[in-house]
Structures are given as C-alpha cells and as structure tokens.
Design a protein around this motif. Sequence first.
Motif, short mmCIF file in Angstrom:
data_model
loop_
_atom_site.label_atom_id
_atom_site.label_comp_id
_atom_site.label_asym_id
_atom_site.label_seq_id
_atom_site.Cartn_x
_atom_site.Cartn_y
_atom_site.Cartn_z
N LEU A 149 0.86 -1.18 0.00
CA LEU A 149 0.00 0.00 0.00
C LEU A 149 0.89 1.23 0.00
N GLY A 150 0.92 1.93 -1.12
CA GLY A 150 1.76 3.12 -1.25
C GLY A 150 2.77 2.95 -2.36
N GLY A 151 2.69 3.81 -3.37
CA GLY A 151 3.56 3.69 -4.54
C GLY A 151 4.72 4.66 -4.52
N GLY A 152 5.18 5.05 -3.33
CA GLY A 152 6.33 5.94 -3.24
C GLY A 152 7.63 5.18 -3.27
N TYR A 153 8.71 5.84 -2.84
CA TYR A 153 10.04 5.25 -2.96
C TYR A 153 10.22 4.02 -2.08
N ILE A 154 9.67 4.05 -0.86
CA ILE A 154 9.79 2.88 0.02
C ILE A 154 9.06 1.70 -0.59
N GLY A 155 7.86 1.93 -1.09
CA GLY A 155 7.10 0.86 -1.71
C GLY A 155 7.79 0.29 -2.93
N VAL A 156 8.36 1.15 -3.75
CA VAL A 156 9.06 0.71 -4.96
C VAL A 156 10.27 -0.14 -4.60
N GLU A 157 11.03 0.28 -3.59
CA GLU A 157 12.23 -0.46 -3.21
C GLU A 157 11.88 -1.87 -2.73
N PHE A 158 10.86 -1.97 -1.88
CA PHE A 158 10.47 -3.29 -1.39
C PHE A 158 9.82 -4.13 -2.49
N ALA A 159 9.09 -3.48 -3.40
CA ALA A 159 8.47 -4.21 -4.50
C ALA A 159 9.53 -4.88 -5.36
N SER A 160 10.57 -4.13 -5.70
CA SER A 160 11.65 -4.67 -6.52
C SER A 160 12.38 -5.79 -5.78
N MET A 161 12.65 -5.59 -4.51
CA MET A 161 13.37 -6.59 -3.71
C MET A 161 12.61 -7.90 -3.61
N PHE A 162 11.33 -7.83 -3.23
CA PHE A 162 10.57 -9.07 -3.00
C PHE A 162 10.21 -9.76 -4.32
N ALA A 163 10.05 -8.99 -5.38
CA ALA A 163 9.84 -9.61 -6.69
C ALA A 163 11.09 -10.39 -7.09
N SER A 164 12.26 -9.85 -6.77
CA SER A 164 13.51 -10.54 -7.08
C SER A 164 13.65 -11.82 -6.27
N PHE A 165 13.12 -11.83 -5.04
CA PHE A 165 13.16 -13.05 -4.23
C PHE A 165 12.14 -14.09 -4.71
N GLY A 166 11.13 -13.63 -5.47
CA GLY A 166 10.15 -14.57 -6.01
C GLY A 166 8.72 -14.35 -5.58
N SER A 167 8.46 -13.30 -4.81
CA SER A 167 7.08 -13.02 -4.41
C SER A 167 6.28 -12.46 -5.59
N GLU A 168 4.98 -12.72 -5.58
CA GLU A 168 4.07 -12.07 -6.52
C GLU A 168 3.65 -10.74 -5.88
N VAL A 169 4.16 -9.64 -6.43
CA VAL A 169 4.01 -8.34 -5.78
C VAL A 169 2.99 -7.49 -6.53
N THR A 170 2.08 -6.88 -5.77
CA THR A 170 1.15 -5.90 -6.32
C THR A 170 1.28 -4.61 -5.53
N LEU A 171 1.46 -3.52 -6.23
CA LEU A 171 1.65 -2.22 -5.60
C LEU A 171 0.41 -1.37 -5.86
N PHE A 172 -0.19 -0.83 -4.80
CA PHE A 172 -1.42 -0.05 -4.90
C PHE A 172 -1.12 1.43 -4.65
N GLU A 173 -1.56 2.27 -5.58
CA GLU A 173 -1.34 3.71 -5.48
C GLU A 173 -2.65 4.44 -5.77
N THR A 174 -3.04 5.35 -4.88
CA THR A 174 -4.31 6.07 -5.05
C THR A 174 -4.25 7.08 -6.20
N SER A 175 -3.08 7.58 -6.49
CA SER A 175 -2.93 8.60 -7.53
C SER A 175 -2.99 7.98 -8.92
N SER A 176 -3.27 8.83 -9.90
CA SER A 176 -3.24 8.39 -11.30
C SER A 176 -1.83 8.43 -11.85
#
Length: 443
Positions: free
Chosen positions: A164-191
């Motif tokens: 929850l949150g498409g800022g820099y912290i969210g992006v960093e963890f999304a990239s990291m966990f996707a690299s480990f093999g998680s299915e990652v979905t990032l939710f951002e309220t903004s367009s």
Amino acid sequence: MNHYQAAIIGFGKAGKTLAAALGRAGWRVVIIEKSKEMYGGTCINVGCIPTKALVHDAQTAAGFNDAMQRKASVVELLREKNYLNLANIEQVEVIDGHAEFIDPHTLKITTEQGSSQLSADRIFINTGAEAVFPQIDGLIPGPRVVDSTGILNISSLPKRLSILGGGYIGVEFASMFASFGSEVTLFETSSQFLAREDADISAAIRVVLQEQGVKIELNTAVQSVSSGNDSVTLHTNHGDRQADLLLVATGRRPATRSLKLENADVATNARGAILVDNRLKTTVDHIWALGDVTGGPQFTYISLDDFRIVHDQLLGKGTRTTEDRVNIPYSVFMTPTLSRIGLTEAQAREQGRNFQVVSLPVAAIPRARVINDTRGVLKALVDNDSQKILGVALLAADSHEVINIVKTVMDAGLPYTVLRDQIFTHPTMSESLNDLFALVKQA
C-alpha cells in the motif's frame, strides 16, 4: 538527580556521532535510547543497512531465509559496534529507556527498573521518524499487516505481497521481493506513478518493475482491510485483492508524540516535526533537533551533516548552517538503482530556465553489457547560458556511486564539459558520463 553537560535523546546517526565527539572533548554526556535493538539508529537496524543487504542478496540468487539470516548478522555486528563506540568513552553514559520532558532542562527516564530524572545544560533530540498508518477500516498492524520495520522480521517469504503506497519505500520493497520470487502488487491512489519524477523517468521505472513481475494498480483506493489467519484482503474501489502479507508504505512522520515537548516549550508543526532554525536550534535556545525528527529529508547523510552543523556551533567556528547544503542527491535501491540530484525537467521549466535535455539508454554503456544489466536510462539537464548541470537522473546499475561524481561537479560550480572530457577507467559505469554529456549541443 544526575546532571550532564549534554543529554542526547536517540541513538541515530547525528546523536551517536555528537555523543562521541562531545565525550572525547571532555563533556559529560548521556545518550538515551528506548530500545537496545536500535543502537545506531534507523539506518543500521531497520533502514539502509538491512534493506540494502537484502537487495544485494536478492540479486545473487541467495535464498530468502539465508538472506534474512545474513541481514540479521550484519545488523547485529554493526549494532554492537555502535554501542561499544560510545560505551567505551569514559565521559559518555548510555541509558536504555524512554525519555520525556519535565521542563526545558529536565528529563524523565523510564527504564525496566523504573523511572528517574536527569538534567542537562543542553539537550539534543534525535528520535527519528516512524511509519504512518492511514485511517482505513481494519488497517491494523499484525501478522498479516506490517510496516517497513515489521517486514524486515518476517520468518518466511510471502507468496503474494501487496504494498500500500507507490512511493520510494514501496518501490524499493516491490523490486526486492519480486527478485526473491514473491508475486508483488503495488497499490497507489494517484493516477500518476512516482509523480515527483519526470514522466519519462517514472515510465522507465515502471517498465523495470513490470519486467520483474510487479503489478502496479494506479487510481486504486483501499477502502478497508480484512485480516485472516492465512491471508489479508484489501477491499478497493476496483474490487477485492488478496495477499499473504500487506506492507504499509504510506510514509513516515517525525517521532515526537511521546516526548512531551510542550513541557519544554519546544514548538512543532502540524505533522509533529520540530521547528528549527538554520543551525538546528529549536524554539528553546539550549535545545537542538537533528535528523528525521525535524521533518527534512530522511537520509542518513543529512543526519550526519546535522551533526556537523551542531558540532561547529559547540566546538568549532559556528559558521556552518543548513543553508550550506545544496544539490542533495538520493538513491532508491530498486534494481537497477534510481539516483537523482538537482532539478527535474518539470522544475526547470517552472523556473523558466534556458536549458537542454540529453538522455542515453543504459544499453549503450559497455559496462552494462559486461555485467549483463542494460535496463534503464541516464538523463541530464544543462543550462545553456552557464553550461552548468541543473539536474541528473540515473536509472542504472551502480548509479548510487556515479551520482556522487555528479554532485562534486555541481557543488564546485563546474561546467558539464568537465564530465564530458574526464578520464575514467574502462569499462565502468562512471565513464557513461562521458557519453551522456557528449550529447549536449553547444549553445
């Protein structure tokens, strides 16, 4: 009641460095840290060091469990080192406990053994920042809902991770966990995705994340959350989304709520950030605030510079201020790393600058071919009148190292031609600056 020349609340970068410097200068110093797990501050324990260790291992085919064990050992080593760096100074006392103000010179300290009081001539607040949980029904920390600290202590890799949150912290963890093999979905309220970046840079980042398997849902508002024993459900304006773990990455706020600053007449803004002048003094003459608690850029290197400013007042010439800080770089440790400094293209246009933009795909860099990572783009803004660099964005492997070269040139007020004509070793990512700035047309 014990009395000290300096009392420092918080064991972060600025606080611990100041405690050591003052102690070695002969001051009687006390530093109060509420948790033994936070010696060294956010960076060492729940920020830069553990996350970057995991980012590294995610790219070296290390298993998640092995990576978490190595992360823990690195953190433990550095935490102990930081504690001993202060505990071994005779003039410095370390207290494990919670500090709150009784009056401008007096602190109440609550420890496992009980409470006591101490007083100090000067007090320095370095309590950092804490995660913010938005007011969403059912969004409560727990086994299935964590913040950026909690996710560093999970016992197994989540198959499905929602962020929850498409800022820099969210992006960093999304990239990291996707690299480990998680299915990652990032939710951002903004367009808009990463709206602080230029559209071309945010688009390039989005492509990289999607190639890693990250799903990005924009214009998506999480209306409520339901946590079960084995999963968590996000009820959004586009329907329900299920995951094994939800990471809340919606920002951080200054950690001041439990300090009882009102008892010392220390003023804060609406977000709880302590108001300071350009020498980091609060509204009380003998009290300073350093690091994230002031509401400024939340970077370890800014906290270190805060130390330099205060140290210069106490033991130096007293001339250094926050106004001396220019061209602050930052890096987002996704893979590859995003690093930026100076103005974006949008900001330069708003300022009415006469400038040109040049960009270079990372695929054109020999070193990128050598390391087999050709993802990303390099971008620079150059002032047509002064020939100086206005800003640079680097989405590339090792950009967190290369950006420091750019900063040195910008701080020195040198023209872009210094980088265009510099002699760099080969093959390196640094030499890409030759090619990037060679694209600048003579005005």
